[in-house]
Design a protein around this motif. Structure first.
Motif, PDB file in Angstrom:
ATOM      1  N   GLY A   9      -0.647   0.146   8.062  1.00 47.11           N
ATOM      2  CA  GLY A   9      -1.824   0.342   8.650  1.00 47.11           C
ATOM      3  C   GLY A   9      -2.741  -0.926   9.073  1.00 47.11           C
ATOM      4  N   ARG A  10      -2.547  -1.856   8.379  1.00 46.21           N
ATOM      5  CA  ARG A  10      -3.095  -3.115   8.409  1.00 46.21           C
ATOM      6  C   ARG A  10      -2.676  -3.902   9.611  1.00 46.21           C
ATOM      7  N   LEU A  11      -1.133  -3.828   9.977  1.00 44.11           N
ATOM      8  CA  LEU A  11      -0.454  -4.512  10.960  1.00 44.11           C
ATOM      9  C   LEU A  11      -0.772  -3.922  12.257  1.00 44.11           C
ATOM     10  N   ALA A  12      -0.954  -2.524  12.182  1.00 46.98           N
ATOM     11  CA  ALA A  12      -1.232  -1.275  13.446  1.00 46.98           C
ATOM     12  C   ALA A  12      -2.693  -1.912  13.894  1.00 46.98           C
ATOM     13  N   ALA A  13      -3.750  -2.145  12.974  1.00 47.37           N
ATOM     14  CA  ALA A  13      -4.893  -2.543  13.262  1.00 47.37           C
ATOM     15  C   ALA A  13      -5.002  -3.722  13.948  1.00 47.37           C
ATOM     16  N   ILE A  28      -8.531  -0.389  23.577  1.00 49.71           N
ATOM     17  CA  ILE A  28      -9.728  -0.183  22.664  1.00 49.71           C
ATOM     18  C   ILE A  28      -9.600  -1.097  21.301  1.00 49.71           C
ATOM     19  N   ALA A  29     -10.806  -1.677  21.128  1.00 48.85           N
ATOM     20  CA  ALA A  29     -10.830  -2.266  19.797  1.00 48.85           C
ATOM     21  C   ALA A  29     -10.850  -1.503  18.638  1.00 48.85           C
ATOM     22  N   PRO A  30     -10.049  -2.020  17.408  1.00 52.27           N
ATOM     23  CA  PRO A  30     -10.141  -1.088  16.070  1.00 52.27           C
ATOM     24  C   PRO A  30     -11.296  -0.981  15.669  1.00 52.27           C
ATOM     25  N   ALA A  31     -11.499   0.262  15.126  1.00 48.71           N
ATOM     26  CA  ALA A  31     -12.819   0.453  14.384  1.00 48.71           C
ATOM     27  C   ALA A  31     -12.709  -0.015  12.791  1.00 48.71           C
ATOM     28  N   ALA A  36      -7.238   1.773   7.619  1.00 43.15           N
ATOM     29  CA  ALA A  36      -7.037   3.184   6.688  1.00 43.15           C
ATOM     30  C   ALA A  36      -6.391   4.397   7.426  1.00 43.15           C
ATOM     31  N   ARG A  37      -6.852   4.640   8.514  1.00 45.41           N
ATOM     32  CA  ARG A  37      -6.614   5.797   9.238  1.00 45.41           C
ATOM     33  C   ARG A  37      -5.140   5.978   9.606  1.00 45.41           C
ATOM     34  N   TYR A  38      -4.913   4.620  10.118  1.00 42.75           N
ATOM     35  CA  TYR A  38      -3.189   4.517  10.344  1.00 42.75           C
ATOM     36  C   TYR A  38      -2.374   4.976   9.272  1.00 42.75           C
ATOM     37  N   ALA A  39      -2.970   4.127   8.128  1.00 41.92           N
ATOM     38  CA  ALA A  39      -2.150   4.130   6.748  1.00 41.92           C
ATOM     39  C   ALA A  39      -2.212   5.692   6.281  1.00 41.92           C
ATOM     40  N   ASP A  40      -3.239   6.519   6.299  1.00 44.13           N
ATOM     41  CA  ASP A  40      -3.153   7.902   6.239  1.00 44.13           C
ATOM     42  C   ASP A  40      -2.319   8.904   6.820  1.00 44.13           C
ATOM     43  N   PHE A  41      -2.343   8.309   8.266  1.00 43.51           N
ATOM     44  CA  PHE A  41      -1.464   9.007   9.181  1.00 43.51           C
ATOM     45  C   PHE A  41       0.240   8.743   8.867  1.00 43.51           C
ATOM     46  N   LEU A  42       0.384   7.596   8.710  1.00 39.01           N
ATOM     47  CA  LEU A  42       1.829   7.221   8.184  1.00 39.01           C
ATOM     48  C   LEU A  42       2.138   8.168   6.941  1.00 39.01           C
ATOM     49  N   GLU A  43       1.539   7.878   5.969  1.00 35.94           N
ATOM     50  CA  GLU A  43       1.812   8.435   4.700  1.00 35.94           C
ATOM     51  C   GLU A  43       1.961   9.968   4.812  1.00 35.94           C
ATOM     52  N   ALA A  44       0.949  10.609   5.642  1.00 36.72           N
ATOM     53  CA  ALA A  44       1.184  12.053   5.911  1.00 36.72           C
ATOM     54  C   ALA A  44       2.567  12.233   6.582  1.00 36.72           C
ATOM     55  N   GLN A  45       3.151  11.571   7.357  1.00 34.94           N
ATOM     56  CA  GLN A  45       4.221  11.531   8.203  1.00 34.94           C
ATOM     57  C   GLN A  45       5.371  11.476   7.086  1.00 34.94           C
ATOM     58  N   ARG A  46       5.287  10.501   6.433  1.00 38.68           N
ATOM     59  CA  ARG A  46       6.146  10.362   5.340  1.00 38.68           C
ATOM     60  C   ARG A  46       6.643  11.383   4.477  1.00 38.68           C
ATOM     61  N   LEU A  47       5.576  12.184   4.225  1.00 36.81           N
ATOM     62  CA  LEU A  47       5.681  13.242   3.522  1.00 36.81           C
ATOM     63  C   LEU A  47       6.366  14.634   4.006  1.00 36.81           C
ATOM     64  N   ARG A  48       6.386  14.397   5.266  1.00 40.91           N
ATOM     65  CA  ARG A  48       6.971  15.897   6.089  1.00 40.91           C
ATOM     66  C   ARG A  48       8.723  15.869   5.985  1.00 40.91           C
TER      67      ARG A  48
END
Length: 64
Positions: A9-13, A28-31, A36-48
């Protein structure tokens, strides 16, 4: 959340930030919560069952 997801997530930002600095009219600039949002998304994908999250790690070559 896994440590890997947080780091990715930090690398994506950071990549978003770099793209924005290169060409702010196209990227766009990161907010403040982008990492954290990228990390949440990746974690959700990992669990699928129907998704894969892959990354590559290159060892530090300066430590020799």
């Amino acid at each position: 959340m896994t440590t890997d997801a947080s780091m990715l997530g930090r690398l994506a930002a950071d990549l978003m930030r770099l793209h924005h600095e290169f060409d702010p009219s196209r990227f766009i600039a990161p907010a403040w919560r982008t990492a954290a949002r990228y990390a949440d998304f990746l974690e959700a994908q990992r669990l699928r069952d129907d998704a894969i999250v892959a990354s590559v790690h290159y060892p530090d070559t300066d430590s020799r």
